[in-house]
Motif scaffolding. Structure first.
Motif, PDB file in Angstrom:
ATOM      1  N   ALA A 197       0.815  -1.197   0.000  1.00  0.00           N
ATOM      2  CA  ALA A 197       0.000   0.000   0.000  1.00  0.00           C
ATOM      3  C   ALA A 197       0.860   1.263   0.000  1.00  0.00           C
ATOM      4  CB  ALA A 197      -0.917   0.000   1.218  1.00  0.00           C
ATOM      5  N   PHE A 198       2.176   1.102   0.125  1.00  0.00           N
ATOM      6  CA  PHE A 198       3.046   2.285   0.208  1.00  0.00           C
ATOM      7  C   PHE A 198       4.044   2.289  -0.946  1.00  0.00           C
ATOM      8  CE2 PHE A 198       1.644   1.259   4.451  1.00  0.00           C
ATOM      9  CZ  PHE A 198       1.130   2.466   4.873  1.00  0.00           C
ATOM     10  N   ASP A 199       4.473   3.486  -1.326  1.00  0.00           N
ATOM     11  CA  ASP A 199       5.386   3.618  -2.453  1.00  0.00           C
ATOM     12  C   ASP A 199       6.810   3.278  -2.039  1.00  0.00           C
ATOM     13  OD1 ASP A 199       3.243   4.457  -3.894  1.00  0.00           O
ATOM     14  OD2 ASP A 199       3.576   6.575  -3.397  1.00  0.00           O
ATOM     15  N   SER A 200       7.211   3.658  -0.852  1.00  0.00           N
ATOM     16  CA  SER A 200       8.589   3.422  -0.425  1.00  0.00           C
ATOM     17  C   SER A 200       8.608   3.035   1.044  1.00  0.00           C
ATOM     18  CB  SER A 200       9.407   4.710  -0.606  1.00  0.00           C
ATOM     19  OG  SER A 200       8.904   5.695   0.285  1.00  0.00           O
ATOM     20  N   PHE A 229       0.197  -4.018   3.498  1.00  0.00           N
ATOM     21  CA  PHE A 229      -0.486  -4.347   2.240  1.00  0.00           C
ATOM     22  C   PHE A 229      -1.955  -3.946   2.206  1.00  0.00           C
ATOM     23  CE2 PHE A 229       3.130  -7.154   2.571  1.00  0.00           C
ATOM     24  CZ  PHE A 229       3.748  -6.940   1.350  1.00  0.00           C
ATOM     25  N   ALA A 230      -2.601  -3.905   3.356  1.00  0.00           N
ATOM     26  CA  ALA A 230      -4.011  -3.554   3.340  1.00  0.00           C
ATOM     27  C   ALA A 230      -4.154  -2.110   2.861  1.00  0.00           C
ATOM     28  CB  ALA A 230      -4.601  -3.710   4.728  1.00  0.00           C
ATOM     29  N   PRO A 231      -5.237  -1.824   2.146  1.00  0.00           N
ATOM     30  CA  PRO A 231      -5.406  -0.459   1.634  1.00  0.00           C
ATOM     31  C   PRO A 231      -5.696   0.528   2.759  1.00  0.00           C
ATOM     32  CG  PRO A 231      -7.368  -1.760   1.217  1.00  0.00           C
ATOM     33  CD  PRO A 231      -6.354  -2.705   1.769  1.00  0.00           C
ATOM     34  N   LYS A 232      -5.459   1.770   2.469  1.00  0.00           N
ATOM     35  CA  LYS A 232      -5.679   2.851   3.429  1.00  0.00           C
ATOM     36  C   LYS A 232      -7.176   3.055   3.634  1.00  0.00           C
ATOM     37  CE  LYS A 232      -4.923   7.360   2.380  1.00  0.00           C
ATOM     38  NZ  LYS A 232      -4.113   8.507   1.944  1.00  0.00           N
ATOM     39  N   ASP A 233      -7.546   3.405   4.835  1.00  0.00           N
ATOM     40  CA  ASP A 233      -8.961   3.693   5.099  1.00  0.00           C
ATOM     41  C   ASP A 233      -9.289   5.083   4.563  1.00  0.00           C
ATOM     42  OD1 ASP A 233     -11.441   2.832   6.677  1.00  0.00           O
ATOM     43  OD2 ASP A 233     -11.072   4.867   7.401  1.00  0.00           O
ATOM     44  N   TYR A 234     -10.444   5.192   3.856  1.00  0.00           N
ATOM     45  CA  TYR A 234     -10.716   6.470   3.202  1.00  0.00           C
ATOM     46  C   TYR A 234     -11.053   7.572   4.198  1.00  0.00           C
ATOM     47  CZ  TYR A 234     -15.642   5.415   3.914  1.00  0.00           C
ATOM     48  OH  TYR A 234     -16.843   5.137   4.489  1.00  0.00           O
ATOM     49  N   LEU A 235     -11.512   7.199   5.388  1.00  0.00           N
ATOM     50  CA  LEU A 235     -11.900   8.209   6.374  1.00  0.00           C
ATOM     51  C   LEU A 235     -10.766   8.544   7.337  1.00  0.00           C
ATOM     52  CD1 LEU A 235     -15.488   7.773   7.839  1.00  0.00           C
ATOM     53  CD2 LEU A 235     -14.246   9.901   7.420  1.00  0.00           C
ATOM     54  N   GLN A 236     -10.150   7.474   7.909  1.00  0.00           N
ATOM     55  CA  GLN A 236      -9.184   7.695   8.981  1.00  0.00           C
ATOM     56  C   GLN A 236      -7.750   7.683   8.499  1.00  0.00           C
ATOM     57  OE1 GLN A 236      -9.824   5.379  12.517  1.00  0.00           O
ATOM     58  NE2 GLN A 236     -11.896   4.873  11.851  1.00  0.00           N
ATOM     59  N   GLY A 237      -7.517   7.355   7.223  1.00  0.00           N
ATOM     60  CA  GLY A 237      -6.149   7.284   6.730  1.00  0.00           C
ATOM     61  C   GLY A 237      -5.429   6.089   7.321  1.00  0.00           C
ATOM     62  N   ASN A 238      -4.138   6.242   7.510  1.00  0.00           N
ATOM     63  CA  ASN A 238      -3.335   5.107   7.938  1.00  0.00           C
ATOM     64  C   ASN A 238      -3.463   4.796   9.425  1.00  0.00           C
ATOM     65  OD1 ASN A 238      -2.062   4.090   5.599  1.00  0.00           O
ATOM     66  ND2 ASN A 238      -0.894   6.009   5.494  1.00  0.00           N
ATOM     67  N   SER A 239      -3.987   5.716  10.210  1.00  0.00           N
ATOM     68  CA  SER A 239      -4.052   5.468  11.653  1.00  0.00           C
ATOM     69  C   SER A 239      -4.945   4.265  11.954  1.00  0.00           C
ATOM     70  CB  SER A 239      -4.582   6.699  12.378  1.00  0.00           C
ATOM     71  OG  SER A 239      -5.941   6.893  12.087  1.00  0.00           O
ATOM     72  N   TYR A 240      -5.830   3.927  11.015  1.00  0.00           N
ATOM     73  CA  TYR A 240      -6.735   2.809  11.277  1.00  0.00           C
ATOM     74  C   TYR A 240      -5.962   1.502  11.426  1.00  0.00           C
ATOM     75  CZ  TYR A 240      -6.716  -0.213   7.228  1.00  0.00           C
ATOM     76  OH  TYR A 240      -6.359  -1.161   6.299  1.00  0.00           O
ATOM     77  N   ARG A 241      -4.686   1.487  10.955  1.00  0.00           N
ATOM     78  CA  ARG A 241      -3.924   0.233  11.009  1.00  0.00           C
ATOM     79  C   ARG A 241      -3.728  -0.252  12.452  1.00  0.00           C
ATOM     80  NH1 ARG A 241      -2.196  -0.633   5.834  1.00  0.00           N
ATOM     81  NH2 ARG A 241      -2.211   1.253   4.580  1.00  0.00           N
ATOM     82  N   ILE A 242      -4.008   0.631  13.402  1.00  0.00           N
ATOM     83  CA  ILE A 242      -3.949   0.209  14.805  1.00  0.00           C
ATOM     84  C   ILE A 242      -5.010  -0.861  15.087  1.00  0.00           C
ATOM     85  CG2 ILE A 242      -4.198   1.045  17.188  1.00  0.00           C
ATOM     86  CD1 ILE A 242      -3.069   3.675  16.299  1.00  0.00           C
TER      87      ILE A 242
END
Lengths: 213, 82, 249, 235
Positions: B2-5, C43-56
């Protein structure tokens, strides 16, 4: 030969990781006096508490009149009188009030009988005095007054002679002997030199147990 | 991916500190718990392995009751001996 | 059936089974958790609302989920302790409680950290976080009571009673905290409430939940083994485990 | 002469009455002890205007919560004594050995505890309610919630008191065990007053509090009785 009241089969007790006794089997028959003996810390008090149903720290079987004791809890409790180290006396109540409260859940009785019982333990005139003003021996006598009106077939008495004077001890010896003659069963512990004719001994020594008939 | 780098992966568009702090605490606590529990069990195993007599917490052996730990005499102690 | 039940209650039997199970639990647990977390983080896609912080979410939800189920497991074991007096049940309660406490703490900590980018503050008296905080207190009480009672059997029974009282209260606490929350701050943004989660998000989440469960299994076995050894070190079978220089009888 | 095993026992209700009456009598022999939770209640309430703000608007808004928390803490404070004296002088042993279902006797003791601590707190609430500027309607609702809620506090608290009996630092431990369990009662107690202040109907909330009370009445005495047996066995 009459049926045993209480039967212990392979009783085992462990407290705080220390085994007090194991494979302890005996029967308490009506019309007997049994003295539990042993050194300090040998488990006399614990054994009496187990027999009374206060302690859970045991394994084995306890039969009351041939039935598992746990199944007949209330009828068992109705038939057993236990007096422990702590006399069970409220310091703020008078001897009469204490006695009344102790009898209430078992067999309520009139003040006349209770006053008489107190008088016979040497507490005549103290009926209305709050127990905290009484001496340790007098408080013990309040608890012992129950014996004079008790109808329970089995008495379990743990160190009841503590702080009782010599003449008192002699009188209690008599009482227990008479009780056995009536057909009651008494199990007691004491460090006093108590002489009751026909007393059976149950000796607790670490690891080995003797019960002589 | 999901990330470029790798840099973007660490930064997480500004949310990196929060995400990595959470994961860090998670891993540290789990590791402490797991390693701690493992070491503790091994320590207990070790103490079980030691010869029976050297453990102080043991209750007296059943066959030793013929010689109880010296009967109490209640004789007075000489305090001047130190 | 009874034979099996009896066997299940035997510490010796459990000790052996645990020893055989533990490597599997550890390896599978680490694999699942590792796969789930790497997938979720990278690898999981980014959440459209919370951005990457949802990865928590990939650690917050598994630990919160497990923290609650550990309490339920402890309650089941407590029933067994009180009804059948099975030794292993109270060994489990004793072994699991600190693990539950740590998991609850992790879920609280990650929830708070997650709250910062989402709500703009470290702590919000959100219904879930508050319920987890109370769960932390319940765990604390269980551990404190267990530590305070010296006698093993009494401690086991007292703790079992407390755990059962707690488990009766948990739904009530949850319900009342939810109600309290709507009363005071209607319609806050819930951290983990998703209308629909794409598979790329929930599969790694599921993996990490399974992984953490397996790791809990490993931890529980390990800590139960420890407790069993402490309790039974004087028994024959523990002595036989080690054949000590001929000294063991 | 032979002595036969007995089977007739006193009715449980009579036994409960006797336990209740004895606890009341003992409490009234030491009246100053009855005042302690009340004084504590008043002092905690006093701390809030002093520590936070004496402004009428703040007190009106927070008053119900302050009074509920203060009542909860004073019940907690008094719980330590619920079984302790009986435990120390041996009357608890005799209570457990009565040929009666133990949970009924424990229930009687808990009821006595409520009458001696919870009920006086409820009676004192109107005075303190006026001092924190609650209006008449709120005070009435608050008293009602406390009337339903304080027995629940006593019943749940008895479990904690029984579990911690005879332990070192029992008082602190008791609070740790019990406070989390008090949270639902606190939430609905204060929530009901808040709802009433907004003019919402409160019947449903009071019914819910009543449901808590029924639940506590039916379950808590069993847990307390079981806990008492464990604690006595350990002594």
């Amino acid at each position: 030969m009459s049926e045993p009241l209480l039967q212990a089969i392979n009783l085992q007790c462990e407290r705080d990781g220390r085994e007090l006794f194991r494979d302890l089997s005996f029967s308490i028959l009506p019309a007997t006096v049994t003295r539990v003996e042993g050194a300090n810390g040998s488990g006399k008090t614990t054994l009496l508490r187990i027999l009374a149903g206060l302690s859970n720290a045991w394994a084995g079987d306890l039969l009351w009149c041939g039935e598992q004791r746990a199944r007949v809890r209330e009828s068992f409790l109705r038939n057993v009188l236990y007096l422990g180290h702590r006399p069970g006396i409220k310091p703020l109540l008078s001897p009469l009030e204490n006695l009344r409260a102790l009898m209430a859940g078992r067999r309520p009785m009139g003040d006349k009988a209770l006053t008489q019982a107190l008088a016979r333990t040497g507490l005549a005139g103290y009926e209305q005095v709050p127990c905290r003003h009484l001496s340790a021996g007098q408080q013990r006598r309040v608890a012992l007054a129950r014996l004079l009106v008790a109808d329970e077939p089995l008495w379990l008495l743990d160190e009841v002679f503590t702080s009782i004077d010599a003449s008192g001890v002699a009188a209690i010896e008599n009482l227990l002997q008479e009780r056995a003659a009536e057909g009651g069963a008494v199990v007691f512990t004491t460090h006093h030199n108590v002489q009751i004719a026909g007393t059976k001994r149950l000796v607790l020594t670490p690891g080995a147990v003797g019960y002589d008939d | 991916m999901a990330f470029d780098s790798f840099g973007a992966f660490l930064a997480m568009e500004g949310h990196g500190p929060y995400v990595w702090a959470s994961y860090g605490v998670f891993f540290v606590l789990m590791a402490v718990l797991m390693v701690g529990s493992y070491r503790r069990r091994n320590a207990v195993l070790q103490s079980c392995r030691q010869p029976a007599g050297s453990r102080s917490s043991r209750a007296p052996e059943p066959d030793s009751d013929t010689a109880p730990a010296a009967a109490a005499s209640f004789t007075r102690v000489d305090v001047s001996q130190d | 059936m009874w034979q099996f039940f009896h066997k299940l209650g035997s510490p010796k039997w459990f000790y052996g089974i645990a020893a055989r199970l533990m490597p599997w639990l550890l390896v599978l647990g680490l694999l699942c958790l590792g796969a789930g977390l790497v997938w979720g983080l990278a690898f999981a896609p980014k959440d459209y609302l919370q951005g990457n912080s949802y990865r928590i979410i990939f650690i917050h939800v598994p630990s919160a989920f497990l923290a609650q189920s550990v309490y339920i497991m402890m309650a089941s074991a407590a029933v067994v302790t009180l009804v059948w007096r099975m030794k292993l049940a109270d060994v489990f309660v004793k072994a699991a409680a600190p693990v539950g406490l740590v998991l609850t703490f992790i879920s609280l900590f990650t929830g708070a950290v997650w709250g910062k980018p989402t709500w703009g503050t470290w702590w919000i008296w959100d219904a879930r976080l508050t319920s987890m905080l109370i769960l932390l207190f319940l765990y604390g009480g269980v551990i404190a009571l267990d530590r305070a009672i010296n006698d093993e059997k009494s401690a086991a029974r007292a703790v079992a009673i407390l755990v059962l009282v707690g488990v009766v209260n948990i739904p009530i606490i949850k319900y009342s905290v939810d109600w309290w929350n709507t009363l005071h701050q209607p319609a806050t943004f819930k951290l983990t409430e998703k209308p629909s989660m794409p598979a790329e998000m929930w599969v790694p989440l599921l993996l990490s939940v399974i992984g953490l469960y397996l790791l809990f299994g490993w931890l529980a076995c390990l800590r139960m083994q420890t407790e069993i050894l402490i309790r039974e070190q004087r028994t024959r079978w523990v002595q036989d485990l080690f054949h000590v220089n001929g000294g063991a009888r | 002469m032979m002595i036969k095993p007995l089977d007739q026992a006193v009715g449980s209700i009579d036994a409960m009455k006797a336990v209740f009456a004895r606890d009341m009598k003992v409490a009234f022999r030491q009246r100053q002890d009855l005042l302690n939770p009340l004084l504590f209640f008043m002092m905690v309430v006093t701390l809030f205007p002093l520590g936070v703000s004496p402004e009428i608007s703040f007190l009106q808004e927070a008053g119900a919560g302050i009074l509920w928390v203060a009542a909860l803490l004073s019940v907690l404070l008094s719980l330590d004594h619920l079984f302790r004296h009986d435990f120390d002088d041996g009357t608890l042993e005799q209570l457990v050995l009565q040929p009666q279902p133990l949970f009924l006797l424990v229930l009687a003791k808990t009821m006595a505890h409520w009458v001696l601590t919870g009920l006086p707190l409820v009676l004192l609430t109107p005075v303190l309610g006026v001092m924190v500027h609650l209006d008449g309607n709120s005070i009435a609702i608050l008293c009602l919630t406390l009337l339903i809620g304080t027995p629940v506090l006593s019943l749940i608290g008895a479990i904690g008191a029984a579990l911690t009996l005879g332990l070192r630092s029992a008082g602190v431990l008791l609070s740790l065990l019990i406070i989390p369990l008090y949270i639902p009662v606190l939430i609905f107690g204060t929530g009901t007053v808040a709802a009433a202040a907004e003019g919402a109907p409160v019947g449903a909330y009071l019914a819910l509090l009543g449901a808590f009370l029924v639940l506590a009445l039916t379950l808590a005495p069993f847990a307390s009785a079981a806990a008492l047996k464990v604690s006595l066995s350990n002594s």
